[in-house]
Design a protein around this motif. Structure first.
Motif, PDB file in Angstrom:
ATOM      1  N   ASN A 126     -11.329 -38.982  -7.827  1.00  0.00           N
ATOM      2  CA  ASN A 126     -12.654 -38.367  -7.851  1.00  0.00           C
ATOM      3  C   ASN A 126     -12.923 -37.730  -9.204  1.00  0.00           C
ATOM      4  O   ASN A 126     -14.030 -37.820  -9.753  1.00  0.00           O
ATOM      5  CB  ASN A 126     -12.746 -37.317  -6.733  1.00  0.00           C
ATOM      6  CG  ASN A 126     -14.154 -36.798  -6.547  1.00  0.00           C
ATOM      7  OD1 ASN A 126     -15.112 -37.571  -6.519  1.00  0.00           O
ATOM      8  ND2 ASN A 126     -14.302 -35.491  -6.425  1.00  0.00           N
ATOM      9  N   PHE A 127     -11.907 -37.109  -9.776  1.00  0.00           N
ATOM     10  CA  PHE A 127     -12.042 -36.453 -11.073  1.00  0.00           C
ATOM     11  C   PHE A 127     -12.405 -37.482 -12.151  1.00  0.00           C
ATOM     12  O   PHE A 127     -13.347 -37.289 -12.922  1.00  0.00           O
ATOM     13  CB  PHE A 127     -10.737 -35.742 -11.433  1.00  0.00           C
ATOM     14  CG  PHE A 127     -10.742 -35.097 -12.791  1.00  0.00           C
ATOM     15  CD1 PHE A 127     -11.485 -33.959 -13.029  1.00  0.00           C
ATOM     16  CD2 PHE A 127      -9.995 -35.639 -13.832  1.00  0.00           C
ATOM     17  CE1 PHE A 127     -11.494 -33.358 -14.287  1.00  0.00           C
ATOM     18  CE2 PHE A 127      -9.990 -35.057 -15.079  1.00  0.00           C
ATOM     19  CZ  PHE A 127     -10.740 -33.906 -15.305  1.00  0.00           C
ATOM     20  N   LEU A 163     -11.625 -28.274   1.355  1.00  0.00           N
ATOM     21  CA  LEU A 163     -12.772 -27.806   0.587  1.00  0.00           C
ATOM     22  C   LEU A 163     -13.642 -28.969   0.132  1.00  0.00           C
ATOM     23  O   LEU A 163     -13.171 -29.885  -0.542  1.00  0.00           O
ATOM     24  CB  LEU A 163     -12.288 -27.010  -0.630  1.00  0.00           C
ATOM     25  CG  LEU A 163     -11.298 -25.876  -0.324  1.00  0.00           C
ATOM     26  CD1 LEU A 163     -10.732 -25.299  -1.610  1.00  0.00           C
ATOM     27  CD2 LEU A 163     -11.970 -24.795   0.511  1.00  0.00           C
ATOM     28  N   TRP A 164     -14.942 -28.893   0.456  1.00  0.00           N
ATOM     29  CA  TRP A 164     -15.869 -29.983   0.156  1.00  0.00           C
ATOM     30  C   TRP A 164     -17.154 -29.421  -0.432  1.00  0.00           C
ATOM     31  O   TRP A 164     -17.790 -28.552   0.162  1.00  0.00           O
ATOM     32  CB  TRP A 164     -16.183 -30.785   1.423  1.00  0.00           C
ATOM     33  CG  TRP A 164     -14.961 -31.417   2.012  1.00  0.00           C
ATOM     34  CD1 TRP A 164     -14.012 -30.816   2.787  1.00  0.00           C
ATOM     35  CD2 TRP A 164     -14.536 -32.770   1.837  1.00  0.00           C
ATOM     36  NE1 TRP A 164     -13.007 -31.701   3.111  1.00  0.00           N
ATOM     37  CE2 TRP A 164     -13.311 -32.915   2.540  1.00  0.00           C
ATOM     38  CE3 TRP A 164     -15.068 -33.861   1.170  1.00  0.00           C
ATOM     39  CZ2 TRP A 164     -12.615 -34.116   2.585  1.00  0.00           C
ATOM     40  CZ3 TRP A 164     -14.376 -35.058   1.216  1.00  0.00           C
ATOM     41  CH2 TRP A 164     -13.170 -35.185   1.923  1.00  0.00           C
ATOM     42  N   ILE A 192     -15.300 -32.511  -4.752  1.00  0.00           N
ATOM     43  CA  ILE A 192     -16.664 -32.165  -5.153  1.00  0.00           C
ATOM     44  C   ILE A 192     -17.337 -33.444  -5.622  1.00  0.00           C
ATOM     45  O   ILE A 192     -16.778 -34.195  -6.420  1.00  0.00           O
ATOM     46  CB  ILE A 192     -16.678 -31.096  -6.268  1.00  0.00           C
ATOM     47  CG1 ILE A 192     -16.077 -29.781  -5.741  1.00  0.00           C
ATOM     48  CG2 ILE A 192     -18.089 -30.864  -6.780  1.00  0.00           C
ATOM     49  CD1 ILE A 192     -16.063 -28.659  -6.757  1.00  0.00           C
ATOM     50  N   ASP A 193     -18.541 -33.678  -5.112  1.00  0.00           N
ATOM     51  CA  ASP A 193     -19.179 -34.966  -5.368  1.00  0.00           C
ATOM     52  C   ASP A 193     -20.640 -34.780  -5.743  1.00  0.00           C
ATOM     53  O   ASP A 193     -21.262 -33.759  -5.434  1.00  0.00           O
ATOM     54  CB  ASP A 193     -19.089 -35.844  -4.116  1.00  0.00           C
ATOM     55  CG  ASP A 193     -19.070 -37.329  -4.459  1.00  0.00           C
ATOM     56  OD1 ASP A 193     -19.314 -37.672  -5.630  1.00  0.00           O
ATOM     57  OD2 ASP A 193     -18.808 -38.136  -3.545  1.00  0.00           O
ATOM     58  N   ASP A 239     -26.489 -32.019  -9.726  1.00  0.00           N
ATOM     59  CA  ASP A 239     -26.403 -31.937 -11.182  1.00  0.00           C
ATOM     60  C   ASP A 239     -25.005 -32.414 -11.587  1.00  0.00           C
ATOM     61  O   ASP A 239     -24.004 -31.784 -11.241  1.00  0.00           O
ATOM     62  CB  ASP A 239     -26.644 -30.494 -11.637  1.00  0.00           C
ATOM     63  CG  ASP A 239     -26.715 -30.356 -13.150  1.00  0.00           C
ATOM     64  OD1 ASP A 239     -25.900 -31.002 -13.840  1.00  0.00           O
ATOM     65  OD2 ASP A 239     -27.569 -29.595 -13.643  1.00  0.00           O
ATOM     66  N   SER A 240     -24.930 -33.525 -12.324  1.00  0.00           N
ATOM     67  CA  SER A 240     -23.625 -34.106 -12.662  1.00  0.00           C
ATOM     68  C   SER A 240     -22.797 -33.173 -13.542  1.00  0.00           C
ATOM     69  O   SER A 240     -21.560 -33.153 -13.437  1.00  0.00           O
ATOM     70  CB  SER A 240     -23.815 -35.457 -13.362  1.00  0.00           C
ATOM     71  OG  SER A 240     -24.612 -35.314 -14.526  1.00  0.00           O
ATOM     72  N   THR A 241     -23.462 -32.404 -14.404  1.00  0.00           N
ATOM     73  CA  THR A 241     -22.723 -31.448 -15.237  1.00  0.00           C
ATOM     74  C   THR A 241     -22.077 -30.378 -14.378  1.00  0.00           C
ATOM     75  O   THR A 241     -20.916 -30.006 -14.573  1.00  0.00           O
ATOM     76  CB  THR A 241     -23.657 -30.793 -16.272  1.00  0.00           C
ATOM     77  OG1 THR A 241     -24.200 -31.793 -17.117  1.00  0.00           O
ATOM     78  CG2 THR A 241     -22.893 -29.784 -17.120  1.00  0.00           C
ATOM     79  N   MET A 242     -22.828 -29.859 -13.393  1.00  0.00           N
ATOM     80  CA  MET A 242     -22.280 -28.831 -12.512  1.00  0.00           C
ATOM     81  C   MET A 242     -21.154 -29.395 -11.650  1.00  0.00           C
ATOM     82  O   MET A 242     -20.209 -28.678 -11.326  1.00  0.00           O
ATOM     83  CB  MET A 242     -23.382 -28.241 -11.631  1.00  0.00           C
ATOM     84  CG  MET A 242     -24.475 -27.514 -12.391  1.00  0.00           C
ATOM     85  SD  MET A 242     -23.857 -26.281 -13.578  1.00  0.00           S
ATOM     86  CE  MET A 242     -23.138 -25.074 -12.481  1.00  0.00           C
ATOM     87  N   VAL A 243     -21.239 -30.670 -11.284  1.00  0.00           N
ATOM     88  CA  VAL A 243     -20.147 -31.295 -10.521  1.00  0.00           C
ATOM     89  C   VAL A 243     -18.865 -31.258 -11.351  1.00  0.00           C
ATOM     90  O   VAL A 243     -17.786 -30.903 -10.851  1.00  0.00           O
ATOM     91  CB  VAL A 243     -20.508 -32.736 -10.118  1.00  0.00           C
ATOM     92  CG1 VAL A 243     -19.282 -33.469  -9.575  1.00  0.00           C
ATOM     93  CG2 VAL A 243     -21.614 -32.733  -9.069  1.00  0.00           C
TER      94      VAL A 243
END
Length: 566
Positions: free
Chosen positions: A138-139, A286-287, A313-314, A292-296
């Motif tokens: 995911n990272f 935790l999900w 986080i997605d 906002d892709s930057t905030m992700v």
């Protein structure tokens, strides 16, 4: 912690200033670039520590910097075997473009000359960082479009030097004060996040961490709970839940070196004492989602900096038709966007409110996301509590009939300064009836109200720490001890209101609707004494007053008025 360490705070401010003067003036961009450098530094330090520990314990440790690293674009794929020429070229590329991982260490490249260092970090170290958890992680997925944009060799050299100095102070602080290094590192990152001056646009405000800690104490998440934030931003609520759980497990395990922070909360991020099974359960609990892709990316890194290796986080719009989860979570903690609206055609069909207001849709969606028996703690603008619009009333009725609405806690309007002065409240509710079930009996019996007057910080733009904890700890104590028979004083800052009374008031949840105002007796001076003060303000000492002043218009009139009242 940083309030008590001006040296560390000063170095972080210096780092910000270097980026500003170096041409990166957007705080959100700056923090992304600083985060990448912090990752590089911490990755090297942790790897060296694990290597050292393994030598003492005899355990095997595979360093992240052993062997060679091949950029993904040059790796030979198994499916290329069908094409011999392509397979051979890929194998040749692997040999040609393989990079010695040792050169990717912070401790190695920081000794390079400025121009060489910038090129090396841009073309080798940063791509390695993006590929750190494997191409399928995911990272790595969310880091795919990340770019390293530090433009000047001199800025990189200065930033690397300053980050080394910050880590030295952190290590010193850890040794002298007995605070876990990981917690100090987390505090530093939280301080960096607090500097994002662009927060607040589109109704998104960074939630103060002491408010998040308060909300965690109210819902008390446990190991094994599945926890979500459908508008997670930098991941503060997920981190808050994680820290609460880790802290409670540490206390149960007999930890005695945990001390309250400046807000009265006991917290740690260090999960090393947990069993491997407990760590795995916690990591999968935790999900978070954000649009906002930057905030992700910042959310992923925030949790990783606190010891969560692979956060969930997605990038996702949780109000849209593409998000179909329902009845999935035991705990939802959130501060969803307050303002703005969503395109009506893109709203999830399962949301029943006839509105495009995001502050209402998010609360309804949070209700949907909860399992039966699951609990939510949500920040909303106070308008949600009392506005007379149809959607507002329907939402409040839903919270009272389908949920056990446990508490409404109003917050002072300065809590979100300097981003905004909006008045907000915390809603705490447990889902009792599923969305498709027929309600045979309203779930809420009574609602506990609390009017927070202070949160331990000044309510102006500076938000300076004040003496004491404000109402934070009192709220926790009084909430968990709430009693429908004793919390009846409507002149108090907290009291109970029955469902019947709420229904009679069209489900109005504003505390002022039910609070009893107690008139205070005010004593005023005699009129003659007030007039004497006014005259003295004009002429000074009455005994030695200037005759010309005594005869002036305003003084003459005051004297005449004094003569009339006696």
């Amino acid at each position: 912690m940083l309030q008590n360490n001006p040296e560390l705070k000063g170095k972080i401010d210096l780092l910000w200033n270097k980026f500003w003067s170096g041409g990166i003036s957007n705080p959100l961009t700056a923090i992304e670039q600083i985060t990448y450098l912090l990752f590089m530094k911490r990755l090297d330090e942790l790897d060296l520590k694990h290597q050292s520990d393994s030598e003492w314990t005899g355990e095997t440790y595979a360093s992240k910097f052993e062997g060679s690293w091949i950029p993904p674009e040059y790796r030979a794929r198994q499916d290329a075997r069908d094409n011999d020429a392509n397979w051979a070229r890929k194998l040749d590329d692997e040999k040609r473009y393989a990079i010695d991982k040792r050169s990717l260490r912070w401790s190695e490249f920081k000794r390079m000359q400025a121009e060489e260092m910038l090129l090396h970090v841009q073309s080798k170290v940063f791509p390695f960082l993006k590929d750190l958890n494997g191409a399928e992680s995911n990272f790595s997925h969310h880091m795919k479009n990340a770019v390293f944009i530090i433009p000047k060799p001199a800025l990189l050299v200065e930033a690397v030097k300053t980050i080394d100095e910050i880590f030295e102070v952190m290590e010193k602080d850890s040794q002298e004060k007995g605070q876990a290094f990981q917690d100090i590192q987390g505090d530093v990152y939280e301080f960096l996040l607090s500097e994002i001056a662009t927060a607040g646009k589109n109704g998104q405000f960074r939630t103060p961490r002491h408010i998040i800690k308060l909300m965690a104490e109210l819902v008390q998440p446990q190991l094994g709970h599945k926890i979500a934030d459908p508008a997670c931003g930098s991941g503060g609520f997920l981190l808050g839940a994680y820290q609460y759980i880790v802290t409670q497990l540490a206390i149960k395990a007999g930890s005695t070196n945990l001390t309250p922070d400046e807000d009265g909360f006991v917290r740690t991020s260090v999960a090393a004492a947990l069993t491997e099974k407990a760590q795995a359960i916690l990591a999968s609990s935790l999900w978070g989602y954000d649009i906002d892709s930057t905030m992700v990316r910042l959310g992923l890194m925030n949790l990783m900096m606190h010891g969560i290796d692979e956060p969930h986080i997605d990038y996702k719009d949780t109000l849209s038709k593409s998000y179909i989860e329902e009845a999935e979570y035991d705990i939802v903690m959130a501060n969803p966007p307050f303002t703005g609206s969503i395109d009506k055609g893109d709203i999830n069909e399962n949301l029943q409110l006839a509105t495009t207001k995001t502050e209402l849709l998010f609360v309804e969606n949070i209700y949907r996301l909860l399992k039966k028996g699951g609990t939510a703690c949500v920040i909303v603008p106070q308008g949600v509590l009392f506005s007379t619009g149809g959607a507002f009333k329907i939402l409040r009725q839903l919270l009272i009939e389908r949920c056990d609405l446990k508490a409404v806690i109003t917050l002072p309007s300065g809590v979100f300064k300097p981003y905004a002065g909006v008045s907000t409240a915390i809603l705490l509710f447990t889902k009792v009836w599923a969305s498709k079930e027929k309600v045979t009996k309203p779930a809420t019996e009574y609602v506990w109200f609390y009017d927070m007057a202070a949160d331990g910080y000044s309510l102006d733009d500076k938000r300076a720490k004040q003496e004491g904890f404000g109402d934070l700890q009192d709220i926790i104590t009084k909430y968990h001890a709430r009693n429908a028979e004793t919390d009846t004083d409507r002149a108090s800052k907290y009291f109970i209101v029955s469902r019947a009374e709420l229904e009679a008031e069209s489900y109005d949840l504003s505390m002022s609707r039910y609070k009893q105002d107690v008139p205070q007796e005010v004593h005023y001076d005699e009129p003659s004494a007030i007039l004497d003060r006014l005259i003295r303000a004009e002429v000074g000492d009455l005994n030695g007053a200037d005759l010309a002043k005594m005869e002036s218009g305003i003084v003459r009139e005051l004297l005449e008025l004094k003569g009339m009242v006696g």
